[in-house]
Design a protein around this motif. Structure first.
Motif, PDB file in Angstrom:
ATOM      1  N   THR A 135       0.842  -1.202   0.000  1.00  0.00           N
ATOM      2  CA  THR A 135       0.000   0.000   0.000  1.00  0.00           C
ATOM      3  C   THR A 135       0.876   1.251   0.000  1.00  0.00           C
ATOM      4  O   THR A 135       2.058   1.198   0.348  1.00  0.00           O
ATOM      5  N   VAL A 136       0.270   2.362  -0.371  1.00  0.00           N
ATOM      6  CA  VAL A 136       0.979   3.639  -0.313  1.00  0.00           C
ATOM      7  C   VAL A 136       1.363   3.941   1.133  1.00  0.00           C
ATOM      8  O   VAL A 136       2.440   4.493   1.402  1.00  0.00           O
ATOM      9  N   ALA A 137       0.524   3.533   2.074  1.00  0.00           N
ATOM     10  CA  ALA A 137       0.833   3.739   3.491  1.00  0.00           C
ATOM     11  C   ALA A 137       2.098   2.976   3.894  1.00  0.00           C
ATOM     12  O   ALA A 137       2.915   3.486   4.675  1.00  0.00           O
ATOM     13  N   ASP A 138       2.263   1.749   3.359  1.00  0.00           N
ATOM     14  CA  ASP A 138       3.482   0.968   3.639  1.00  0.00           C
ATOM     15  C   ASP A 138       4.716   1.720   3.164  1.00  0.00           C
ATOM     16  O   ASP A 138       5.725   1.824   3.870  1.00  0.00           O
ATOM     17  N   ILE A 139       4.631   2.237   1.945  1.00  0.00           N
ATOM     18  CA  ILE A 139       5.767   2.939   1.348  1.00  0.00           C
ATOM     19  C   ILE A 139       6.073   4.208   2.146  1.00  0.00           C
ATOM     20  O   ILE A 139       7.226   4.491   2.467  1.00  0.00           O
ATOM     21  N   ALA A 140       5.030   4.948   2.472  1.00  0.00           N
ATOM     22  CA  ALA A 140       5.207   6.200   3.209  1.00  0.00           C
ATOM     23  C   ALA A 140       5.815   5.946   4.584  1.00  0.00           C
ATOM     24  O   ALA A 140       6.740   6.659   5.004  1.00  0.00           O
ATOM     25  N   LYS A 141       5.302   4.948   5.275  1.00  0.00           N
ATOM     26  CA  LYS A 141       5.810   4.648   6.618  1.00  0.00           C
ATOM     27  C   LYS A 141       7.282   4.278   6.570  1.00  0.00           C
ATOM     28  O   LYS A 141       8.077   4.712   7.416  1.00  0.00           O
ATOM     29  N   SER A 142       7.672   3.475   5.586  1.00  0.00           N
ATOM     30  CA  SER A 142       9.070   3.070   5.461  1.00  0.00           C
ATOM     31  C   SER A 142       9.977   4.269   5.216  1.00  0.00           C
ATOM     32  O   SER A 142      11.131   4.294   5.672  1.00  0.00           O
ATOM     33  N   LEU A 143       9.465   5.261   4.513  1.00  0.00           N
ATOM     34  CA  LEU A 143      10.248   6.462   4.192  1.00  0.00           C
ATOM     35  C   LEU A 143      10.069   7.575   5.228  1.00  0.00           C
ATOM     36  O   LEU A 143      10.628   8.665   5.055  1.00  0.00           O
ATOM     37  N   ARG A 144       9.273   7.287   6.257  1.00  0.00           N
ATOM     38  CA  ARG A 144       9.008   8.270   7.315  1.00  0.00           C
ATOM     39  C   ARG A 144       8.413   9.554   6.750  1.00  0.00           C
ATOM     40  O   ARG A 144       8.830  10.671   7.071  1.00  0.00           O
ATOM     41  N   MET A 145       7.440   9.360   5.875  1.00  0.00           N
ATOM     42  CA  MET A 145       6.701  10.499   5.339  1.00  0.00           C
ATOM     43  C   MET A 145       5.217  10.138   5.345  1.00  0.00           C
ATOM     44  O   MET A 145       4.851   8.993   5.609  1.00  0.00           O
ATOM     45  N   SER A 146       4.392  11.088   5.061  1.00  0.00           N
ATOM     46  CA  SER A 146       2.953  10.844   5.039  1.00  0.00           C
ATOM     47  C   SER A 146       2.534  10.327   3.664  1.00  0.00           C
ATOM     48  O   SER A 146       3.192  10.621   2.653  1.00  0.00           O
ATOM     49  N   PRO A 147       1.429   9.572   3.604  1.00  0.00           N
ATOM     50  CA  PRO A 147       0.917   9.170   2.287  1.00  0.00           C
ATOM     51  C   PRO A 147       0.654  10.374   1.387  1.00  0.00           C
ATOM     52  O   PRO A 147       0.872  10.303   0.176  1.00  0.00           O
ATOM     53  N   ALA A 148       0.213  11.471   1.981  1.00  0.00           N
ATOM     54  CA  ALA A 148      -0.047  12.677   1.185  1.00  0.00           C
ATOM     55  C   ALA A 148       1.216  13.167   0.494  1.00  0.00           C
ATOM     56  O   ALA A 148       1.171  13.659  -0.647  1.00  0.00           O
ATOM     57  N   ASN A 149       2.365  13.011   1.146  1.00  0.00           N
ATOM     58  CA  ASN A 149       3.622  13.424   0.537  1.00  0.00           C
ATOM     59  C   ASN A 149       3.990  12.516  -0.627  1.00  0.00           C
ATOM     60  O   ASN A 149       4.526  12.980  -1.649  1.00  0.00           O
ATOM     61  N   VAL A 150       3.700  11.230  -0.481  1.00  0.00           N
ATOM     62  CA  VAL A 150       3.940  10.298  -1.596  1.00  0.00           C
ATOM     63  C   VAL A 150       3.106  10.723  -2.802  1.00  0.00           C
ATOM     64  O   VAL A 150       3.581  10.729  -3.946  1.00  0.00           O
ATOM     65  N   TYR A 151       1.858  11.122  -2.523  1.00  0.00           N
ATOM     66  CA  TYR A 151       0.963  11.517  -3.621  1.00  0.00           C
ATOM     67  C   TYR A 151       1.367  12.848  -4.266  1.00  0.00           C
ATOM     68  O   TYR A 151       0.836  13.195  -5.325  1.00  0.00           O
ATOM     69  N   ARG A 152       2.296  13.557  -3.671  1.00  0.00           N
ATOM     70  CA  ARG A 152       2.850  14.738  -4.346  1.00  0.00           C
ATOM     71  C   ARG A 152       3.673  14.330  -5.560  1.00  0.00           C
ATOM     72  O   ARG A 152       3.819  15.102  -6.521  1.00  0.00           O
ATOM     73  N   PHE A 153       4.234  13.123  -5.518  1.00  0.00           N
ATOM     74  CA  PHE A 153       5.127  12.659  -6.583  1.00  0.00           C
ATOM     75  C   PHE A 153       4.456  11.644  -7.513  1.00  0.00           C
ATOM     76  O   PHE A 153       4.846  11.523  -8.668  1.00  0.00           O
ATOM     77  N   PHE A 154       3.480  10.945  -7.003  1.00  0.00           N
ATOM     78  CA  PHE A 154       2.744   9.966  -7.804  1.00  0.00           C
ATOM     79  C   PHE A 154       1.257  10.143  -7.510  1.00  0.00           C
ATOM     80  O   PHE A 154       0.853  10.122  -6.350  1.00  0.00           O
ATOM     81  N   ASP A 155       0.472  10.318  -8.564  1.00  0.00           N
ATOM     82  CA  ASP A 155      -0.934  10.632  -8.331  1.00  0.00           C
ATOM     83  C   ASP A 155      -1.776   9.433  -7.917  1.00  0.00           C
ATOM     84  O   ASP A 155      -2.940   9.590  -7.546  1.00  0.00           O
ATOM     85  N   SER A 156      -1.200   8.226  -7.978  1.00  0.00           N
ATOM     86  CA  SER A 156      -1.948   7.035  -7.597  1.00  0.00           C
ATOM     87  C   SER A 156      -0.986   5.881  -7.336  1.00  0.00           C
ATOM     88  O   SER A 156       0.189   5.948  -7.719  1.00  0.00           O
ATOM     89  N   LYS A 157      -1.494   4.846  -6.703  1.00  0.00           N
ATOM     90  CA  LYS A 157      -0.688   3.633  -6.511  1.00  0.00           C
ATOM     91  C   LYS A 157      -0.328   3.030  -7.876  1.00  0.00           C
ATOM     92  O   LYS A 157       0.775   2.512  -8.073  1.00  0.00           O
ATOM     93  N   LYS A 158      -1.241   3.124  -8.839  1.00  0.00           N
ATOM     94  CA  LYS A 158      -0.977   2.588 -10.172  1.00  0.00           C
ATOM     95  C   LYS A 158       0.234   3.284 -10.808  1.00  0.00           C
ATOM     96  O   LYS A 158       1.028   2.643 -11.501  1.00  0.00           O
ATOM     97  N   SER A 159       0.385   4.575 -10.559  1.00  0.00           N
ATOM     98  CA  SER A 159       1.535   5.304 -11.104  1.00  0.00           C
ATOM     99  C   SER A 159       2.842   4.778 -10.522  1.00  0.00           C
ATOM    100  O   SER A 159       3.862   4.716 -11.213  1.00  0.00           O
ATOM    101  N   ILE A 160       2.812   4.402  -9.249  1.00  0.00           N
ATOM    102  CA  ILE A 160       3.999   3.812  -8.630  1.00  0.00           C
ATOM    103  C   ILE A 160       4.280   2.452  -9.255  1.00  0.00           C
ATOM    104  O   ILE A 160       5.424   2.119  -9.572  1.00  0.00           O
TER     105      ILE A 160
END
Length: 202
Positions: free
Chosen positions: A29-54
């Motif tokens: 999940t995006v939450a898994d990725i964000a947690k591992s990077l110590r950032m919020s899911p919202a910050n991940v979505y600044r760079f990728f608009d969806s999980k599909k984009s990742i």
């Protein structure tokens, strides 16, 4: 995009790929990725608009590694026939090895093919471009018959899918039939000029 932004985007892709290899892309999940990077899911979505984009970004890099190896062979200063043989063998070797060692990544590749992800369509286009380039060079220098490189490329990719598709490689393993080497020779016999076919590749 600034250097820090590119680095962050790269870190997201790196982390996603690690999760994909460990637990699979569907369970990540995006939450898994964000947690591992110590950032919020919202910050991940600044760079990728969806999980599909990742997913697409990870797949593009995964297939890009194969494309780089293919391009290196295509650029070598030797006969078109020998380069084409080696490229076709390379694709089988890489894909069969990946299926054995990186099953969860190949599950993603299979899903991408079934669902026609943009990244897989881009990979097929680049795959075809490399084959077409080598075939066209063979036609131009007289190694190959006067054939349409576009048609020949599509036919070769279709004919060799049993040796290149990750699922079919495994499913067809025990089905009687020609070996990869025999099939490549059969394909080459249809391309090469009669005189060239009688010679060993350079």
């Amino acid at each position: 995009m600034s250097i820090p932004e590119r680095d962050t985007r790269q870190s997201i892709v790196d982390t996603a790929e690690r999760f994909f290899r460990d637990i699979g892309y569907q369970k990540t999940t995006v939450a898994d990725i964000a947690k591992s990077l110590r950032m919020s899911p919202a910050n991940v979505y600044r760079f990728f608009d969806s999980k599909k984009s990742i997913n697409e970004a990870v797949l593009a890099r995964f297939k890009g590694e194969l494309e780089e190896e293919m391009a290196a062979v295509a650029a070598q200063p030797r006969s078109a026939a020998s380069r084409l043989r080696d490229i076709l063998a390379l694709v089988h070797r890489v894909n069969s090895g990946r299926f054995a060692d990186q099953l969860r990544m190949q599950e993603m590749v299979c899903a991408a093919m079934e669902e026609s992800w943009d990244a897989i369509l881009g990979h097929i286009a680049r795959f075809d471009a490399l084959l077409r380039r080598v075939i066209a060079e063979g036609v131009d220098n007289g190694e190959f018959r006067k054939i349409d490189p576009d048609l020949a490329t599509g036919c070769i990719r279709t004919a060799l899918i049993r040796f290149h598709h990750p699922v079919l490689i495994l499913q067809c393993e025990r089905i009687p039939g020609p070996t990869l080497e025999e099939f490549i020779e059969f394909v080459m016999a249809g391309l090469e000029q009669p005189a060239a076919a009688a010679k060993a590749p350079a």
